[in-house]
Design a protein around this motif. Structure first.
Motif, short mmCIF file in Angstrom:
data_model
loop_
_atom_site.label_atom_id
_atom_site.label_comp_id
_atom_site.label_asym_id
_atom_site.label_seq_id
_atom_site.Cartn_x
_atom_site.Cartn_y
_atom_site.Cartn_z
N ASP A 132 5.76 27.83 51.74
CA ASP A 132 6.16 28.70 52.84
C ASP A 132 6.09 27.90 54.14
O ASP A 132 5.36 28.24 55.07
CB ASP A 132 5.28 29.96 52.89
CG ASP A 132 5.85 31.05 53.81
OD1 ASP A 132 7.01 30.89 54.27
OD2 ASP A 132 5.12 32.02 54.09
N LEU A 133 6.87 26.85 54.18
CA LEU A 133 6.84 25.88 55.28
C LEU A 133 7.66 26.36 56.47
O LEU A 133 8.71 26.97 56.31
CB LEU A 133 7.38 24.54 54.81
CG LEU A 133 6.70 23.91 53.59
CD1 LEU A 133 7.41 22.61 53.21
CD2 LEU A 133 5.23 23.65 53.86
N GLU A 134 7.16 26.06 57.66
CA GLU A 134 7.88 26.29 58.91
C GLU A 134 7.90 24.98 59.69
O GLU A 134 6.91 24.25 59.69
CB GLU A 134 7.17 27.34 59.76
CG GLU A 134 7.20 28.73 59.21
CD GLU A 134 6.48 29.71 60.14
OE1 GLU A 134 6.35 29.42 61.36
OE2 GLU A 134 6.04 30.75 59.64
N GLU A 135 9.00 24.74 60.38
CA GLU A 135 9.07 23.52 61.19
C GLU A 135 8.08 23.60 62.34
O GLU A 135 7.87 24.65 62.94
CB GLU A 135 10.48 23.30 61.74
CG GLU A 135 11.42 22.81 60.66
CD GLU A 135 12.72 22.28 61.22
OE1 GLU A 135 12.67 21.43 62.14
OE2 GLU A 135 13.76 22.72 60.73
N SER A 136 7.45 22.46 62.63
CA SER A 136 6.54 22.32 63.76
C SER A 136 6.80 20.96 64.38
O SER A 136 7.76 20.29 64.02
CB SER A 136 5.08 22.46 63.31
OG SER A 136 4.71 21.39 62.47
N ASP A 137 5.95 20.55 65.29
CA ASP A 137 6.12 19.25 65.93
C ASP A 137 5.61 18.14 65.02
O ASP A 137 4.48 18.20 64.55
CB ASP A 137 5.37 19.19 67.26
CG ASP A 137 5.99 20.09 68.31
OD1 ASP A 137 7.22 20.31 68.23
OD2 ASP A 137 5.25 20.55 69.18
N LYS A 138 6.45 17.13 64.80
CA LYS A 138 6.02 15.95 64.06
C LYS A 138 5.36 15.02 65.05
O LYS A 138 5.99 14.58 66.01
CB LYS A 138 7.22 15.28 63.39
CG LYS A 138 6.86 14.11 62.51
CD LYS A 138 8.10 13.58 61.81
CE LYS A 138 7.75 12.41 60.94
NZ LYS A 138 8.93 11.89 60.25
N GLN A 139 4.09 14.75 64.86
CA GLN A 139 3.34 13.91 65.80
C GLN A 139 2.49 12.90 65.04
O GLN A 139 1.28 13.08 64.91
CB GLN A 139 2.46 14.78 66.69
CG GLN A 139 3.25 15.72 67.55
CD GLN A 139 2.34 16.60 68.41
OE1 GLN A 139 1.15 16.71 68.18
NE2 GLN A 139 2.92 17.22 69.40
N PRO A 140 3.11 11.85 64.51
CA PRO A 140 2.31 10.86 63.78
C PRO A 140 1.31 10.17 64.70
O PRO A 140 1.50 10.12 65.92
CB PRO A 140 3.36 9.87 63.26
CG PRO A 140 4.56 10.08 64.10
CD PRO A 140 4.51 11.49 64.61
N ASP A 141 0.25 9.67 64.10
CA ASP A 141 -0.71 8.88 64.87
C ASP A 141 0.03 7.72 65.51
O ASP A 141 1.05 7.25 64.98
CB ASP A 141 -1.82 8.36 63.96
CG ASP A 141 -2.72 9.47 63.44
OD1 ASP A 141 -2.80 10.52 64.10
OD2 ASP A 141 -3.34 9.27 62.38
N GLU A 142 -0.48 7.22 66.64
CA GLU A 142 0.24 6.16 67.37
C GLU A 142 0.36 4.87 66.58
O GLU A 142 1.23 4.05 66.88
CB GLU A 142 -0.40 5.91 68.73
CG GLU A 142 -1.81 5.37 68.67
CD GLU A 142 -2.40 5.16 70.05
OE1 GLU A 142 -3.13 4.17 70.22
OE2 GLU A 142 -2.15 5.98 70.94
#
Length: 179
Positions: A132-142
């Motif tokens: 039941d996935l919803e799109e969110s912000d992709k924020q990989p570690d730096e």
């Protein structure tokens, strides 16, 4: 000849810290063996980790592709990451899912916890199925450079058979998810 469990236990006699790092620590333990002799054990201490199988409503799975320095290769694997201090595995699973894929899971189910290589490390990986996935912000570690890719179960089975998916945690996680 059979043994009872107490016949197999090693007793720790002493421990020396050899290295403290950002991700792991290393110690050398002296142990008393069941036969009365002593031995040395080298132990990699790890804070634990999670692995997540993000399954879309269509039944596909989101995998991540990234370069893994210790093996010098780019590999395809399930999203995963280490636990932060005092972080619960469920929270880590949701955090890693968002960081690496840009999705949030409304349903998260724990499949298992497993020791990765108990011969030399105490690392435990907690495996979750995210649905039941919803799109969110992709924020990989730096310091992470990751692409996320969607595959059908049949594509994943073919990549496992061909050796393209070769990471142990991913293989176990995908099998537990019935892929």
């Amino acid at each position: 000849m059979s043994f009872s469990e107490t016949d197999l236990i090693e007793k720790q006699l002493g421990s020396t810290r050899l290295f403290e790092g950002k991700i792991i620590n290393l110690r050398r333990d002296e142990v008393l063996l069941p036969n009365g002799k002593t031995a040395t054990r080298e132990v990699v201490e790890h804070p634990g980790a999670v692995a997540v199988i993000p399954r879309t409503k269509e039944g596909n799975v989101i995998l991540v592709r990234q370069f893994r320095h210790p093996i010098g290769k780019i590999i395809l694997e399930v999203p995963a990451g280490k636990l932060d201090p005092d972080e619960k595995p469920e929270a880590c699973a949701l955090r890693e899912l968002a960081e690496e894929t840009g999705f949030f899971a409304n349903r998260l189910r724990k499949l298992t916890s497993m020791y990765t290589t108990p011969g030399f490390t105490n690392e435990v990986i907690h495996v979750y199925l995210a649905e039941d996935l919803e799109e969110s912000d992709k924020q990989p570690d730096e310091d992470e450079f990751i692409t996320s890719e969607v595959y059908s179960p049949e594509q994943i089975r073919q990549m496992i058979a061909s050796g393209e998916i070769c990471d142990a945690k991913s293989l176990v996680a995908l099998c537990l998810a019935g892929i």
